[in-house]
Design a protein around this motif. Sequence first.
Motif, PDB file in Angstrom:
ATOM      1  N   GLU A   1    -118.553 -15.372 -10.228  1.00  0.00           N
ATOM      2  CA  GLU A   1    -119.794 -14.580 -10.112  1.00  0.00           C
ATOM      3  C   GLU A   1    -120.966 -15.256 -10.310  1.00  0.00           C
ATOM      4  O   GLU A   1    -121.215 -15.975 -11.000  1.00  0.00           O
ATOM      5  CB  GLU A   1    -119.448 -13.403 -10.909  1.00  0.00           C
ATOM      6  CG  GLU A   1    -118.562 -12.532 -10.865  1.00  0.00           C
ATOM      7  CD  GLU A   1    -118.584 -11.179 -11.684  1.00  0.00           C
ATOM      8  OE1 GLU A   1    -119.447 -10.287 -11.624  1.00  0.00           O
ATOM      9  OE2 GLU A   1    -117.652 -11.006 -12.459  1.00  0.00           O
ATOM     10  N   ASP A   2    -122.037 -14.979  -9.248  1.00  0.00           N
ATOM     11  CA  ASP A   2    -123.068 -15.834  -9.189  1.00  0.00           C
ATOM     12  C   ASP A   2    -124.000 -15.679 -10.671  1.00  0.00           C
ATOM     13  O   ASP A   2    -124.016 -14.210 -11.240  1.00  0.00           O
ATOM     14  CB  ASP A   2    -124.240 -15.347  -8.205  1.00  0.00           C
ATOM     15  CG  ASP A   2    -123.575 -15.381  -6.946  1.00  0.00           C
ATOM     16  OD1 ASP A   2    -122.816 -16.445  -6.767  1.00  0.00           O
ATOM     17  OD2 ASP A   2    -124.181 -14.721  -5.830  1.00  0.00           O
ATOM     18  N   GLY A   3    -124.501 -16.583 -11.543  1.00  0.00           N
ATOM     19  CA  GLY A   3    -125.039 -16.734 -12.572  1.00  0.00           C
ATOM     20  C   GLY A   3    -124.279 -16.416 -13.846  1.00  0.00           C
ATOM     21  O   GLY A   3    -124.848 -16.348 -14.760  1.00  0.00           O
ATOM     22  N   LYS A   4    -122.823 -16.504 -13.527  1.00  0.00           N
ATOM     23  CA  LYS A   4    -121.904 -16.250 -14.668  1.00  0.00           C
ATOM     24  C   LYS A   4    -121.236 -17.486 -14.901  1.00  0.00           C
ATOM     25  O   LYS A   4    -120.851 -18.121 -13.797  1.00  0.00           O
ATOM     26  CB  LYS A   4    -121.195 -14.812 -14.732  1.00  0.00           C
ATOM     27  CG  LYS A   4    -122.008 -13.727 -14.761  1.00  0.00           C
ATOM     28  CD  LYS A   4    -121.248 -12.537 -14.758  1.00  0.00           C
ATOM     29  CE  LYS A   4    -121.887 -11.162 -14.674  1.00  0.00           C
ATOM     30  NZ  LYS A   4    -120.998 -10.018 -14.700  1.00  0.00           N
TER      31      LYS A   4
ATOM     32  N   ARG B   1    -115.099 -20.775  -4.804  1.00  0.00           N
ATOM     33  CA  ARG B   1    -116.360 -21.160  -5.624  1.00  0.00           C
ATOM     34  C   ARG B   1    -117.277 -21.239  -4.743  1.00  0.00           C
ATOM     35  O   ARG B   1    -117.554 -21.011  -3.693  1.00  0.00           O
ATOM     36  CB  ARG B   1    -115.830 -22.816  -6.028  1.00  0.00           C
ATOM     37  CG  ARG B   1    -114.762 -22.867  -6.777  1.00  0.00           C
ATOM     38  CD  ARG B   1    -114.338 -24.624  -6.956  1.00  0.00           C
ATOM     39  NE  ARG B   1    -113.486 -24.936  -8.128  1.00  0.00           N
ATOM     40  CZ  ARG B   1    -112.227 -24.807  -7.949  1.00  0.00           C
ATOM     41  NH1 ARG B   1    -111.717 -24.389  -6.560  1.00  0.00           N
ATOM     42  NH2 ARG B   1    -111.466 -25.141  -8.841  1.00  0.00           N
ATOM     43  N   GLN B   2    -118.486 -21.669  -5.368  1.00  0.00           N
ATOM     44  CA  GLN B   2    -120.096 -21.218  -4.912  1.00  0.00           C
ATOM     45  C   GLN B   2    -120.106 -22.147  -3.414  1.00  0.00           C
ATOM     46  O   GLN B   2    -120.683 -21.652  -2.822  1.00  0.00           O
ATOM     47  CB  GLN B   2    -121.065 -21.895  -5.859  1.00  0.00           C
ATOM     48  CG  GLN B   2    -122.526 -21.804  -5.447  1.00  0.00           C
ATOM     49  CD  GLN B   2    -122.870 -20.343  -5.018  1.00  0.00           C
ATOM     50  OE1 GLN B   2    -122.414 -19.394  -5.750  1.00  0.00           O
ATOM     51  NE2 GLN B   2    -123.742 -19.806  -4.053  1.00  0.00           N
ATOM     52  N   ASP B   3    -119.711 -23.463  -3.611  1.00  0.00           N
ATOM     53  CA  ASP B   3    -119.745 -24.272  -2.448  1.00  0.00           C
ATOM     54  C   ASP B   3    -118.663 -24.317  -1.452  1.00  0.00           C
ATOM     55  O   ASP B   3    -118.675 -24.974  -0.359  1.00  0.00           O
ATOM     56  CB  ASP B   3    -120.062 -25.631  -2.815  1.00  0.00           C
ATOM     57  CG  ASP B   3    -118.843 -25.961  -3.633  1.00  0.00           C
ATOM     58  OD1 ASP B   3    -118.188 -25.577  -4.152  1.00  0.00           O
ATOM     59  OD2 ASP B   3    -118.890 -27.526  -3.932  1.00  0.00           O
ATOM     60  N   ALA B   4    -117.857 -23.269  -1.324  1.00  0.00           N
ATOM     61  CA  ALA B   4    -116.466 -23.251  -0.760  1.00  0.00           C
ATOM     62  C   ALA B   4    -116.965 -22.466   0.561  1.00  0.00           C
ATOM     63  O   ALA B   4    -117.684 -21.617   0.587  1.00  0.00           O
ATOM     64  CB  ALA B   4    -115.160 -22.550  -1.415  1.00  0.00           C
ATOM     65  N   PRO B   5    -116.284 -22.982   1.814  1.00  0.00           N
ATOM     66  CA  PRO B   5    -116.704 -22.147   3.102  1.00  0.00           C
ATOM     67  C   PRO B   5    -116.084 -20.737   3.032  1.00  0.00           C
ATOM     68  O   PRO B   5    -115.025 -20.672   2.389  1.00  0.00           O
ATOM     69  CB  PRO B   5    -115.759 -22.888   3.992  1.00  0.00           C
ATOM     70  CG  PRO B   5    -115.679 -24.325   3.596  1.00  0.00           C
ATOM     71  CD  PRO B   5    -115.618 -24.148   1.853  1.00  0.00           C
ATOM     72  N   MET B   6    -116.784 -19.778   3.535  1.00  0.00           N
ATOM     73  CA  MET B   6    -116.236 -18.337   3.345  1.00  0.00           C
ATOM     74  C   MET B   6    -114.720 -18.209   4.089  1.00  0.00           C
ATOM     75  O   MET B   6    -114.017 -17.417   3.522  1.00  0.00           O
ATOM     76  CB  MET B   6    -117.320 -17.388   4.222  1.00  0.00           C
ATOM     77  CG  MET B   6    -118.555 -17.248   3.333  1.00  0.00           C
ATOM     78  SD  MET B   6    -118.015 -16.316   1.755  1.00  0.00           S
ATOM     79  CE  MET B   6    -117.764 -14.417   2.473  1.00  0.00           C
ATOM     80  N   ALA B   7    -114.404 -19.025   4.817  1.00  0.00           N
ATOM     81  CA  ALA B   7    -113.075 -18.845   5.680  1.00  0.00           C
ATOM     82  C   ALA B   7    -112.014 -19.163   4.404  1.00  0.00           C
ATOM     83  O   ALA B   7    -110.911 -18.594   4.805  1.00  0.00           O
ATOM     84  CB  ALA B   7    -113.057 -19.864   6.636  1.00  0.00           C
ATOM     85  N   THR B   8    -112.195 -19.836   3.591  1.00  0.00           N
ATOM     86  CA  THR B   8    -111.580 -20.314   2.469  1.00  0.00           C
ATOM     87  C   THR B   8    -110.944 -19.158   1.637  1.00  0.00           C
ATOM     88  O   THR B   8    -110.237 -19.059   0.848  1.00  0.00           O
ATOM     89  CB  THR B   8    -111.743 -21.459   1.688  1.00  0.00           C
ATOM     90  OG1 THR B   8    -112.950 -21.044   0.904  1.00  0.00           O
ATOM     91  CG2 THR B   8    -112.072 -22.619   2.556  1.00  0.00           C
ATOM     92  N   ILE B   9    -111.548 -17.948   1.840  1.00  0.00           N
ATOM     93  CA  ILE B   9    -111.072 -16.840   1.155  1.00  0.00           C
ATOM     94  C   ILE B   9    -109.471 -16.564   1.269  1.00  0.00           C
ATOM     95  O   ILE B   9    -108.956 -16.158   0.631  1.00  0.00           O
ATOM     96  CB  ILE B   9    -112.156 -15.472   1.662  1.00  0.00           C
ATOM     97  CG1 ILE B   9    -113.318 -15.630   1.067  1.00  0.00           C
ATOM     98  CG2 ILE B   9    -111.407 -14.301   1.042  1.00  0.00           C
ATOM     99  CD1 ILE B   9    -114.364 -14.415   1.496  1.00  0.00           C
TER     100      ILE B   9
END
Length: 806
Positions: free
Chosen positions: A393-396, A552-560
């Motif tokens: 989660e962003d910021g956590k 993770r924050q820097d992961a491509p969205m496709a890796t969901i």
Amino acid sequence: MKKIILLFFIANCLFIAAKGQKTNEIDLKTQGLTKYKGYFNFYWDEKTGRILLEVDNFNSEFLYVNSLPSGIGSNDLGLDRGQIGNSRIVKFIKSGPKILLIQPNYAYRAVSNNADERKSVEEAFAQSVIWGFKAEAQDGDKVLIDFTPFLLRDSHHIAYRLNSGNQGSYNEDESRSAVYLANTKSFPDNSEFEATITLTGKAKGGEISSVTPDPDAVTVRMHHSFIKLPDGNYKPRKFDPRSGYFDISYLDYATPMDQPIVKRFIARHRLQKKDPTAAMSEPVQPIVYYVDRGAPEPVRTALIEGASWWNQAFEAVGYINAFQVKLLPEDVDPMDIRYNIIQWVHRSTRGWSYGESITDPRTGEIIKGQVSLGSLRDRQDFLIAEGLLQPYEDGKPVSDAMMKLAIARLHQLAAHEVGHTLGLQHNFVASTNNRSSVMDYPPPYVALNNDGSIDLSKAYTTEIGSWDKRAILFGYQDFPVGTDEDAALKDIMSNTLKQGHLFITDEDARPAGSAHPLAHLWDNGTNAADELNRLMGIRKHLLDNFSEKAIRQDAPMATIEEALVPIYLLQRYQVEAASKMLGGIYYTYAIKNDGQITTKFIAPAEQWKAFNALMATISPDALAIPEKLIEKIPPRPVDYPRTRELFKSHTGLTFDPIAAAESSAGTTLAFMLNPERAARLVEYHARDNAQPGLIAVLDKLIAQTWKAPQQSGYKGQLQALVNGLTLKQLLTLAADNSAPESVGSIGLLEIDNLKSWMINSVKASSGEHKANLLFGLEQISQFEKDPAKFKPSPVLPMPDGSPIGE
């Protein structure tokens, strides 16, 4: 003249002295070579790169083991670092200048004091000459042989494995092979040899190309151990099929006619108490395992801790510190027969871990345990935890819960594989009895808190199981002198059964059509159907809330998709477990008069509960992925190719949610309509008409798929998909020649009934529903032309779930 006479006298004396002195051929042959003293003395010739072996113990048996200290790194090829090859008893025999290394046939014996009786059996069955040598030098009964060709051969049969696996055509290349002197040593009771072996040829397979710098030249190392056989002080322990142990067996032709000719003993380490009469005693010699120094932290500590669980079982048997786990000393070769090893093995993709043993074929005594743990398994558990917890989660700050889950799994994995090297088989019924054994395959136990958060506090067990303690008691209890061991073991097993423990292993759990309602892989819970329903509820909650917080924050969205796969298929193994309740039967490995139930039908209500739970997994509601989640999964970016860990697709580069549903629903239906299961449904209903019959099951299946009210949109497409998959499976079942005629005839009846219903329904249908019906009728028409040749299009398989490879 006097001088000539004196010189003649001196020369004559020297001649007489030389004539009386015997020339030492081996000393002359090995002059200037480096000698290694030990169980087998050998010499290293630096100039020629040869090993010369001294043989002076002709007709004396010893153990020969080949292994693979340096592997290929592909799960699919199955040629791992540290892999044990063959173990066999061998001996050298001499005939003139020829020396043969021969393997006697220990599968057939005469355990008798009568030499003629033993000889008659030896001559009745073939033996095997493993290699032939020519004497290079000889002094009395001692012979020197060139051992190098023996070492430089493909002893692990890698060329055959590559050739048969369609990876190319390979042969050993002596010009690129050499003795590996660093791991070539000799000790008092074992001599170790190693060689670098190169196989050359023309590569054509993707697996070998992906893991080799030059796939036309595959270089590994092969190890050879010559080992002194254990002394005669070890007492074999009789095998009991309820005990959970691997066995060694042979035919003893000296057995009296009124006794079984097949002799069976369990495989186990030698372990004795210093004081067998004491309730607690130190061992004469502890069992010590050593962990690979190449395992990084925190993995290394987790392996030591998990493997050490077994000391809990030995303490319960009355031993003090009998099982120990240590870090491998720096100067030790892991292939050295004197060390039990836990290796951390790297591969290109995640694969199975396994525990192997080197065992004395005469008695079942385990001489060395060798555990190989795949290094990518912990990463898979970490990935599953990411999907379950969605922690980014962003910021956590990121929780350490994923790491804790992976470490907990490593504890259990280390204990499990070490258990195999202690002699224990899988116990796939233990998960239904409060996770009573680490010898089961455990999925993480996932719970849902009232606030909707995921609870992993009980994901994996944290100690050795109660069944494990009973198994160690049976195999390793050291009885005082004078004890009737047969009676004592019978008493141990009787108490184990009274405590509610049951042992069911691989052949009853792995096959798709297996019948035992409790023996499953990767399952939880006391009732497979109830656990399936529970998991489906958790799965729905996870899918409804699944998002980019799983990556993770820097992961491509496709890796969901990577994190989505194990969540969407959270139920996959529990589906297999629940399917065994349908047309299943309860049974045990009962011994005559041991009081166990031999066989028992499963209550019809339980079978129908399993049927309903299975059907719930292929409903449109269960198969649908939320639209808001589908929208978050774009095509794969550059350098992020699709892999077999992801869903297959019918739509090209785009994520295909209907294909994901196909793989899930198709697997469920394949389990439900397995030919063996179908045959049991027919048989059990014939014996007891209260049991669900195949006709009743198929009628219900068709009523809840084809004949159910038709939905529209995305869920309508999923419903049409399931209809088509149901028909495919039914046609496949009816055409299966391995199924009995009763199954085929019922299949034809159901197809004919469905066909009539479809014809009538087409008139009142339109649009996609009509298309679904027409395609189904065309499939039936193709089937009716020649059922034996009918082959429906294959169903997309699920992404790999269990570790890859065999």
